[in-house]
Every structure is written in structure tokens, then in C-alpha cells.
Scaffold this active site. Sequence first.
Site, PDB file in Angstrom:
ATOM      1  N   ASP A 193      -2.477  -1.245  11.792  1.00  0.00           N
ATOM      2  CA  ASP A 193      -1.983  -2.473  11.175  1.00  0.00           C
ATOM      3  C   ASP A 193      -2.663  -3.735  11.717  1.00  0.00           C
ATOM      4  O   ASP A 193      -2.102  -4.454  12.551  1.00  0.00           O
ATOM      5  CB  ASP A 193      -0.454  -2.576  11.344  1.00  0.00           C
ATOM      6  CG  ASP A 193       0.128  -3.513  10.296  1.00  0.00           C
ATOM      7  OD1 ASP A 193      -0.658  -4.166   9.587  1.00  0.00           O
ATOM      8  OD2 ASP A 193       1.359  -3.597  10.192  1.00  0.00           O
ATOM      9  N   LYS A 237      -5.214   5.152   2.634  1.00  0.00           N
ATOM     10  CA  LYS A 237      -4.370   4.010   2.283  1.00  0.00           C
ATOM     11  C   LYS A 237      -4.889   3.450   0.969  1.00  0.00           C
ATOM     12  O   LYS A 237      -6.060   3.091   0.856  1.00  0.00           O
ATOM     13  CB  LYS A 237      -4.481   2.983   3.411  1.00  0.00           C
ATOM     14  CG  LYS A 237      -3.650   1.749   3.233  1.00  0.00           C
ATOM     15  CD  LYS A 237      -3.548   1.046   4.579  1.00  0.00           C
ATOM     16  CE  LYS A 237      -2.988  -0.332   4.440  1.00  0.00           C
ATOM     17  NZ  LYS A 237      -2.532  -0.867   5.725  1.00  0.00           N
ATOM     18  N   ASP A 293       0.368  -8.317  16.175  1.00  0.00           N
ATOM     19  CA  ASP A 293       1.599  -7.710  15.632  1.00  0.00           C
ATOM     20  C   ASP A 293       1.831  -6.349  16.295  1.00  0.00           C
ATOM     21  O   ASP A 293       2.129  -5.356  15.637  1.00  0.00           O
ATOM     22  CB  ASP A 293       1.493  -7.566  14.111  1.00  0.00           C
ATOM     23  CG  ASP A 293       2.858  -7.319  13.459  1.00  0.00           C
ATOM     24  OD1 ASP A 293       3.889  -7.492  14.149  1.00  0.00           O
ATOM     25  OD2 ASP A 293       2.894  -6.950  12.271  1.00  0.00           O
ATOM     26  N   SER A 311       0.818  -1.217   0.000  1.00  0.00           N
ATOM     27  CA  SER A 311       0.000   0.000   0.000  1.00  0.00           C
ATOM     28  C   SER A 311       0.846   1.258   0.000  1.00  0.00           C
ATOM     29  O   SER A 311       2.015   1.241   0.367  1.00  0.00           O
ATOM     30  CB  SER A 311      -0.861  -0.001   1.257  1.00  0.00           C
ATOM     31  OG  SER A 311      -0.021  -0.139   2.379  1.00  0.00           O
ATOM     32  N   GLU A 328       4.969   7.683  13.681  1.00  0.00           N
ATOM     33  CA  GLU A 328       5.185   6.452  14.451  1.00  0.00           C
ATOM     34  C   GLU A 328       5.912   6.703  15.776  1.00  0.00           C
ATOM     35  O   GLU A 328       6.878   7.460  15.823  1.00  0.00           O
ATOM     36  CB  GLU A 328       6.044   5.475  13.629  1.00  0.00           C
ATOM     37  CG  GLU A 328       5.351   4.957  12.396  1.00  0.00           C
ATOM     38  CD  GLU A 328       6.258   4.113  11.508  1.00  0.00           C
ATOM     39  OE1 GLU A 328       7.335   3.688  11.976  1.00  0.00           O
ATOM     40  OE2 GLU A 328       5.886   3.887  10.345  1.00  0.00           O
ATOM     41  N   TYR A 351      -6.052  10.675  10.395  1.00  0.00           N
ATOM     42  CA  TYR A 351      -4.643  11.003  10.144  1.00  0.00           C
ATOM     43  C   TYR A 351      -3.896  11.122  11.484  1.00  0.00           C
ATOM     44  O   TYR A 351      -4.225  11.961  12.311  1.00  0.00           O
ATOM     45  CB  TYR A 351      -4.566  12.319   9.365  1.00  0.00           C
ATOM     46  CG  TYR A 351      -3.176  12.845   9.122  1.00  0.00           C
ATOM     47  CD1 TYR A 351      -2.111  11.981   8.889  1.00  0.00           C
ATOM     48  CD2 TYR A 351      -2.933  14.217   9.094  1.00  0.00           C
ATOM     49  CE1 TYR A 351      -0.820  12.469   8.657  1.00  0.00           C
ATOM     50  CE2 TYR A 351      -1.657  14.722   8.857  1.00  0.00           C
ATOM     51  CZ  TYR A 351      -0.610  13.832   8.642  1.00  0.00           C
ATOM     52  OH  TYR A 351       0.644  14.312   8.416  1.00  0.00           O
TER      53      TYR A 351
HETATM   54  P1  ATP Z   1       3.131  -3.484   5.996  1.00  0.00           P
HETATM   55  O1  ATP Z   1       1.860  -3.632   5.250  1.00  0.00           O
HETATM   56  O2  ATP Z   1       4.329  -3.747   5.190  1.00  0.00           O
HETATM   57  O3  ATP Z   1       3.117  -4.158   7.357  1.00  0.00           O
HETATM   58  P2  ATP Z   1       2.389  -1.030   7.124  1.00  0.00           P
HETATM   59  O4  ATP Z   1       1.334  -1.753   7.853  1.00  0.00           O
HETATM   60  O5  ATP Z   1       3.268  -0.112   7.909  1.00  0.00           O
HETATM   61  O6  ATP Z   1       3.316  -1.967   6.313  1.00  0.00           O
HETATM   62  P3  ATP Z   1       0.579   0.814   5.960  1.00  0.00           P
HETATM   63  O7  ATP Z   1      -0.502   0.535   6.930  1.00  0.00           O
HETATM   64  O8  ATP Z   1       0.204   0.903   4.526  1.00  0.00           O
HETATM   65  O9  ATP Z   1       1.704  -0.253   5.941  1.00  0.00           O
HETATM   66  O10 ATP Z   1       1.299   2.132   6.382  1.00  0.00           O
HETATM   67  C1  ATP Z   1       2.475   2.595   5.785  1.00  0.00           C
HETATM   68  C2  ATP Z   1       3.007   3.746   6.620  1.00  0.00           C
HETATM   69  O11 ATP Z   1       2.133   4.865   6.472  1.00  0.00           O
HETATM   70  C3  ATP Z   1       3.048   3.469   8.107  1.00  0.00           C
HETATM   71  O12 ATP Z   1       4.288   2.941   8.480  1.00  0.00           O
HETATM   72  C4  ATP Z   1       2.793   4.825   8.742  1.00  0.00           C
HETATM   73  O13 ATP Z   1       4.014   5.482   8.953  1.00  0.00           O
HETATM   74  C5  ATP Z   1       2.009   5.562   7.679  1.00  0.00           C
HETATM   75  N1  ATP Z   1       0.588   5.577   8.052  1.00  0.00           N
HETATM   76  C6  ATP Z   1      -0.305   4.577   7.907  1.00  0.00           C
HETATM   77  N2  ATP Z   1      -1.520   4.928   8.340  1.00  0.00           N
HETATM   78  C7  ATP Z   1      -1.394   6.192   8.797  1.00  0.00           C
HETATM   79  C8  ATP Z   1      -2.302   7.114   9.424  1.00  0.00           C
HETATM   80  N3  ATP Z   1      -3.580   6.801   9.615  1.00  0.00           N
HETATM   81  N4  ATP Z   1      -1.831   8.325   9.766  1.00  0.00           N
HETATM   82  C9  ATP Z   1      -0.535   8.653   9.553  1.00  0.00           C
HETATM   83  N5  ATP Z   1       0.359   7.824   9.002  1.00  0.00           N
HETATM   84  C10 ATP Z   1      -0.049   6.608   8.621  1.00  0.00           C
END
Ligand code: ATP
Length: 444
Positions: free
Chosen positions: A163, A51, A145, A34, A106, A101
Site C-alpha cells: 500500500d 491488483k 501509512d 481495486s 494481513e 502473492y
Molecule cells: P485501499 O486502497 O482502500 O487503501 P488496500 O490498499 O488494502 O485498500 P489493495 O492494495 O487493493 O487495497 O488490497 C486489497 C486487499 O487485498 C488487501 O487488504 C490485502 O488483504 C489483499 N492483497 C493485496 N495485495 C496482496 C498481495 N500481494 N498478496 C496477498 N493479498 C493481497
Amino acid sequence: MSTSSESGPGSARPIKKTPNDFVFGKVIGEGSFSTVYLAKEISSGTEFAIKVLEKKHIMRERKTQYVMREKEVLMKISHPFFIRLYYTFQDADRLYFVLGYARRGELLDYLHKLSSFDEDCSRHYTAEIVKALEYLHGVGIIHRDLKPENILLNDEMHIQITDFGSSKIFKNEEGDGSGENNEGSRRNSFVGTAQYVSPEVLTSKSASKSSDLWALGCILFQFLSGECPFRGGHEYQIFQKITKLEYEFPDGFCPLARDLVEKLLVLEPDKRLGSDEMGGFEKLKGHEFFTGIDWDHIEEVQPPALVPYLPATTSNPEHCWSTMKPGLTDKRIGEILTSHLITEQERKERLEEQAKTNEYHRFTEGNLILKQGFIDKRKGLFARRRMFLLTEGPHLYYVDPVSKVYKGQIPWSKELRTEQKNFKIFFVHTVSNNDIFSIIYRYH
Ligand code: ATP
């Protein structure tokens, strides 16, 4: 794969959204399947994290189940400590998850910048995670996780857990929890992240609510010490240590937190503090480490400012003040540099001598060493001894003195700042990409 266009949880009637309802801004993150964009809803002006998942990519990687799980869980939960799903929709090529958002990013980034969190911060953030887990398990979901990377922060610095691709819904419609240990077709798949995975997932491949409590123990250990309890060069080594409960507390670890970690990092899942068998979340929340936490209002209280943990340890006695003037202050650096102003001839001779006699000469790119000495470069409660070489340039190189391997140099710029903490410890603050990185050092 199909996902209906619908509203988020709690909405009275479905509102069909499309990508045209939003302006897409910068990319704020990328996952394996994603891309996450910062976007603004045109009608309300509200910012969201959207996402976006490529359907083809998900199908090719056989991740349909993972994506559907994430959506299902997100739609089920509604709590301030979790990322909220507002809308989902799709077009021919992509799926869209419109999420709240988490502006501050993180928690792991803060941990990396500060190396560790002090007792107050560790207590507060551990308590927020406990409160979040209590809710999550209460609605029949195991995260599976949990780790600082999956804990985002909102504007007020409260946690926003995310996640849910590895999560498991264990309560059936009747809510009897009969599915808790039923892994079904996933029994043999390793779920989670090596450092935080519980022993039962490794040995019997079954996760329960208690597996999240194990991860909680790992996270608290990491908050205070700066490192995960189970570390290794590769996954197999980490798994070996986990199944043998092989880890050590570094010197200076807060005793009450240690007691809590020891009660969470227990090999038998039903002997972990917080498990149903051990009195559930009420018992966990009653642990002495959490004294002072206002469990009923933790969502509203302002979290303590994040600061690193620098306790007095045997190698760092805070009471041991001295009249000797320590520190690599700006003044001191100036003194060192100007006291070494020499003629070109002198410089040449000293450089030749350095090349012949100083084993660290090869790391200095032909620069004359003005001062050198051992300093412990700290990461949380762990320290790595380095030989620091202050040279002309100026450059401040550091080298692993055992393996004689070049490790890096502290970027020298106008913004470089040192800060004395006590007799033994000082910080070096540097700026890179407009971000301040603070590294902690200890005199040797
Ligand atoms: P993977 O799928 O490989 O485990 P992931 O779960 O971190 O990776 P995503 O959920 O797509 O993948 O998120 C990618 C990144 O985008 C995250 O590491 C985070 O830093 C940022 N992110 C995701 N959701 C949000 C949110 N709601 N607000 C701010 N940042 C976000």
C-alpha cells in the site's frame, strides 16, 4: 491515464504481458479502488496477486495520482520485506499490477485472532519493520501509512509491506533529500490512518521519515497490548489525544518495549529514536528491546510462532496457584449441565422466578439460566467485564453489566474448546468458517 505495458523491476528486457497470460482465480481482497485476484501465470505456473483497477472508477474518484504514486514506488523498491511488483499492463478498461502473492494475508488478521503477540513475536516483527523502514528511507521513500493492515505475510511468515498510495518519494534524482519536507500541492491533505498518524502531520501537515517511526511506536504498542495507543469514538478525539500525547500503558506491558515506545512516540519528530538527529537506524537497532535480533540475517531466520501475550499482572498473578479447581473444562460443563436436569414443572417455576428476580432474564430468550457470573473478556492487555449466562440450549450469552446491553454469545458447537492457561486465565477456542478464534477470559 496511461501506463505502459512493461516488465517488473530488474528484468533485462520488457516482456509484454496481457490478461490472457494468466488464469484468474478467487478474489483475495478488495480495496477502495481495486480488486485483488489470485492468478496463475500460464507459462510458469507461478501464483501472483493481481491488483485490478477500473480506469473509469479511478478517474471519477480523482485517484490517478494515488495509483501512479503506488506504481512508481513499487517499481523503485526491491527488498524481501516489501511486496514485489512483477509486471504492469493495461487494457481499454483496466490497469493490472502483477504482485508477489502474500499467501498468509494481513498481519492484522493474526492480531485480531490472538488479540496480542507475545514479547518474542513483537520483538521479531518490530525488528522486521525496522529493517524494512531502514531500506525504504534509504532509497528515499516515506511510507506514510504504516499499520498492521498494510503488512502482509508471505509463506514463511515474513512481512511484505504494501500500500504505497500515500507514500512520498523525497530523494530527487541527485539523491540529496531536498524534497523531504516539501509537501507541494499535498500540504493540506491528510494522509494516513487516524490511529497511526503522527502529530506533525496533524499540526503542520508535513510528514518526514520520522512519521514512519511514530507509526512504528504505535504498532509495537498494539502488538503487545492488543489496542492502538490513541483510541477514540471518532477521528477528532483520536487526533486530540495524539497532539497531546495522551495515552497509557496497560498493566503488564513489557518494560523494555515500553521504553522503546516512549522513545518513538515523541511529539518532536527529530527527537524520535531512529531519526537522523537521534543517531538514525543504528541507534534504533541498538535499543535493548532488540537484544538477540540478528539484524544481518533477519530475512532468513524463521519468525517465532505467533502466540498471544499473557504476562503476569497485578490482577493476574501467575504465581498464585490454588488447590481450588478453576476452569470451564468440558468435564465441568458436563457436570453443570447434568446437575441441572429437572422436571418440566420445576423448570416452569424456576423460569417464572428468574423472570421476576433476575435482571439478566431478558437476554436469555426464555432459556433457564443454569449458571451466571462475571468474567473478564480480554483483548490483549485490555479486559472488558461481562456477565456470562450459561443457559439451557446450551447457550452462553454475555452482557455488558454496566450498560445492560447484550454483547453476544459464544457459538456453541462440537468444536468449542476451552484451555486453561493458569489459575486466573483460560481460553475459549471456537470455530467459524473453518477458522479458529481464540478468546481469552479471566475469572472475576
Ligand atoms: P485501499 O486502497 O482502500 O487503501 P488496500 O490498499 O488494502 O485498500 P489493495 O492494495 O487493493 O487495497 O488490497 C486489497 C486487499 O487485498 C488487501 O487488504 C490485502 O488483504 C489483499 N492483497 C493485496 N495485495 C496482496 C498481495 N500481494 N498478496 C496477498 N493479498 C493481497
